[in-house]
Structures are given as structure tokens and as C-alpha cells.
Design an enzyme around this catalytic site. Structure first.
Site, PDB file in Angstrom:
ATOM      1  N   ALA A 255       0.876  -1.177   0.000  1.00 53.97           N
ATOM      2  CA  ALA A 255       0.000   0.000   0.000  1.00 53.97           C
ATOM      3  C   ALA A 255       0.905   1.216   0.000  1.00 53.97           C
ATOM      4  O   ALA A 255       2.126   1.089   0.152  1.00 53.97           O
ATOM      5  CB  ALA A 255      -0.897  -0.010   1.228  1.00 53.97           C
ATOM      6  N   LYS A 256       0.294   2.367  -0.148  1.00 48.10           N
ATOM      7  CA  LYS A 256       1.048   3.620  -0.247  1.00 48.10           C
ATOM      8  C   LYS A 256       2.095   3.793   0.848  1.00 48.10           C
ATOM      9  O   LYS A 256       3.200   4.269   0.597  1.00 48.10           O
ATOM     10  CB  LYS A 256       0.075   4.802  -0.160  1.00 48.10           C
ATOM     11  N   ARG A 257       1.715   3.381   2.075  1.00 41.71           N
ATOM     12  CA  ARG A 257       2.624   3.604   3.208  1.00 41.71           C
ATOM     13  C   ARG A 257       3.966   2.902   3.005  1.00 41.71           C
ATOM     14  O   ARG A 257       4.952   3.232   3.661  1.00 41.71           O
ATOM     15  CB  ARG A 257       1.977   3.128   4.514  1.00 41.71           C
ATOM     16  N   ALA A 258       4.035   1.899   2.092  1.00 40.08           N
ATOM     17  CA  ALA A 258       5.282   1.153   1.904  1.00 40.08           C
ATOM     18  C   ALA A 258       6.331   1.973   1.157  1.00 40.08           C
ATOM     19  O   ALA A 258       7.485   1.576   1.057  1.00 40.08           O
ATOM     20  CB  ALA A 258       5.009  -0.150   1.163  1.00 40.08           C
ATOM     21  N   GLY A 259       5.943   3.136   0.605  1.00 36.48           N
ATOM     22  CA  GLY A 259       6.932   3.967  -0.093  1.00 36.48           C
ATOM     23  C   GLY A 259       6.562   4.186  -1.546  1.00 36.48           C
ATOM     24  O   GLY A 259       5.402   4.442  -1.859  1.00 36.48           O
TER      25      GLY A 259
END
Ligand code: GLU
Length: 324
Positions: A255-259
Site C-alpha cells: 500500500a502507499k505507506r510502503a513507499g
């Protein structure tokens, strides 16, 4: 499967013939950008289809969760990687009459019932004896006409469920082998009138002549109910290949939070689409790291039997590139 109270008229299915080979497809929901895991699944779906002489089709699954602009961005990203598809896009929101028609057939065969349950009621209900965990507990399955009228008078528009005649169904998957999974009284049409994903996917795959479904293995457990539903509608279920997902370092779904998870993020880091394709190909063990690849080359080397069976765990830079 043929024990329905009334025989059902089969839905028409685009059958492969000399002029049209079978087809594979990619069917993204335009709810946001595609991340590297989605792009990798799209690449696999393309490779599976093209390496077997099938057409490759694109379908926009926009019955819910639509973010404006997402569809255009998704298709642009797929094109930038070099993926191509045949025929016009299929767009689910243009096809409501076909879902209605399938529901009507099931209704006339006595294979549906109205369900008035809220999510809470379903969670609170004791599960039916022997029913698999997570199955709809059947609260509305056998309402008397009086009970049904009383629930209707409550004013809450009912969902429509399938009156399933089996509790599980077995499919064959190119990567998972024979796989049995739950079939419950799945929702065909939601209370707000929206056709359910499980119905739409079956109707559309048949209409497009899709006989090979390659998608993330988070959907493996949905395949038995879709194949069962296909059978009820007189359709041949496709061949399945459920491919491993991409995970972040903590083992969570990407997801987005992974970078830098999207093609756009990767380009902002200075990578070309070709390099991103190479990263995906390396993760599929089709190329050595840093090897130059193009899709034609990948097609030559593609061997489903050699695909990794475990999730792709990726580490991504989380900080935007420093300006020089
Ligand atoms: N639209 C679904 C998704 O984006 C995929 C459905 C499918 O491939 O059957 O997750």
C-alpha cells in the site's frame, strides 16, 4: 447443480472458435493507482494470455469504489509498461442490464431470496451448524411470507442472495492445483441495487469469452463460488491461475505507506518504465537483476511452472528523491 426447482436458461457465452481464440484479462477497480503488485499481476495475466495464443482483454470494474481519474491513470501506467490489449475496454457500469438479466434468470429458477440483514445482525447471528466460518448464517433464507412482509415494511431495501445448493465447490488452479472452497448464499445484488462483484465477474468473463483468469491469490477463496455461480448460469468456468501478492517488509499487503509503490512514484525516483518492467521480471525470476528486458523477450522465456509460489516481499525507498 441441476437440482434447481426450475431449469435455468443458460446465459450466452462468447465461446472460442476459429476466429476468436479464448481470452485472458485484467480487471482493475479504478479506486486508486495501481501499485507494483497490481502491475506485476497485470504483467502475469498478459504473459499467461499471450503465451497461450489467447486474446488479452481489459475490464474496468467500476461498480463501486471509483476515484475520479484513477481509470485513466491505471490504463496509462499499463501502456507505459508496454502491455497492450485487444478490443474495446469493457466497463461494468455500462452493463447493468446484463447483470439484471442474470439475476432474473436465477430468480425465475427459484435460486434467490431477499435478505434484510444488517452487517451487525449477520455478525451477531450464531453460525448455522456445520457451516464454514464466515458463511452467511442463513437468517433470511427461510422467512415465511409473513415474516418477509414484516421485514419489507421496515423500509430497508433488501439485498438479493443466491440460494446455494452446495456448501463448497472445487476448482482447478494452475498454481494451486485442485482447490475446494466455501460457497454460501452470496449476495447477488446489494440493497442499494448495485450488482455484486461475484455476479458481475461471472457474467462479464463469459460475455468477453474469457477462459483464463489470472489474478491475485487474495481472490482464490472467491473462485469456487464464482465457478459454482457460472455453472448455475449455464456457463463454463474459466481456467484459473491465482498468483502471489506483493508484500511490504512487515508482511503487509503493499500500500502507499510502503513507499514508492506506483509507477509514477518510481519515475519520480528516476526509474524508467523499462527499469520498472525489469524489476517486475526479476521478481518473477524471468530475468537476472539489471538485465535489459522487453515484453517480447519475457514472452519467450515465460514458463508458468517456474514462477515463484511465495509472495513478493519488496523494500522501497520511502523518501522522495533529493533535488540536486
Ligand atoms: N476488480 C478486482 C480487483 O481489482 C479484480 C477482480 C478479478 O480479477 O476477478 O481486485
Amino acid at each position: 447443480m441441476s437440482q434447481s426447482p426450475h431449469p435455468i436458461t443458460p446465459l450466452s457465452q462468447a465461446e472460442p472458435n476459429n476466429a476468436t481464440a479464448g481470452a485472458g484479462r485484467f480487471a482493475p477497480s479504478p479506486s486508486g493507482d495501481l501499485h507494483l503488485g497490481n502491475l506485476r499481476t497485470a504483467l502475469l495475466a498478459w504473459l499467461f494470455a499471450r503465451s497461450t495464443g489467447r486474446r488479452f482483454l481489459m475490464r474496468v470494474e467500476d461498480l463501486d469504489r471509483v476515484r475520479p481519474g484513477a481509470r485513466e491513470q491505471q490504463l496509462a501506467d499499463l501502456r507505459e509498461l508496454g502491455l497492450d490489449w485487444d478490443e474495446d475496454l469493457m466497463v461494468q457500469s455500462d452493463r447493468l442490464e446484463h447483470y439484471r438479466d442474470a439475476v432474473t434468470r436465477l430468480e425465475s429458477a427459484g435460486l434467490t431470496y431477499e435478505c434484510f440483514c444488517t452487517r451487525r445482525e449477520i455478525l451477531k447471528a450464531p453460525s448455522a451448524p456445520h457451516a464454514p466460518h464466515g458463511a452467511y448464517p442463513g437468517i433470511c433464507r427461510n422467512l415465511t411470507p409473513e415474516e418477509r412482509d414484516a421485514r419489507r415494511a421496515g423500509g430497508r431495501p433488501p439485498a438479493l442472495r443466491l440460494r446455494a445448493e452446495v456448501g463448497s465447490f472445487t476448482i482447478d488452479d494452475l498454481l494451486h492445483g485442485s482447490y475446494s472452497g466455501m460457497v454460501d448464499d452470496l449476495v447477488l445484488r446489494r440493497g442499494d441495487g448495485t450488482p455484486a462483484y461475484n455476479l458481475a465477474v461471472v457474467v462479464d468473463d463469459a460475455a468477453q469469452g474469457v477462459d483464463q483468469v489470472v489474478r491475485g491469490d487474495d481472490l482464490l477463496s472467491s473462485a469456487p463460488r464464482q465457478a459454482y455461480l457460472a455453472g448455475l448460469l449455464g456457463l463454463t468456468a474459466p481456467q484459473y491461475a491465482h498468483v502471489p501478492l506483493a508484500l511490504d517488509q512487515e508482511g503487509r499487503r503493499l500500500a502507499k505507506r510502503a513507499g514508492a509503490v506506483t509507477l509514477g512514484d518510481q519515475k519520480a525516483l528516476g526509474r524508467t518504465p523499462r527499469q520498472v518492467l525489469a524489476m517486475l521480471a526479476t521478481s518473477l525470476r524471468l530475468t537476472a537483476p539489471d538485465e535489459e528486458v522487453d515484453l517480447a523477450g519475457l514472452l519467450d522465456r515465460f514458463e508458468p511452472a517456474r514462477l515463484p509460489r511465495e509472495p513478493w516481499v519488496i523494500t522501497l525507498p520511502t523518501t522522495p528523491p533529493q533535488s540536486p
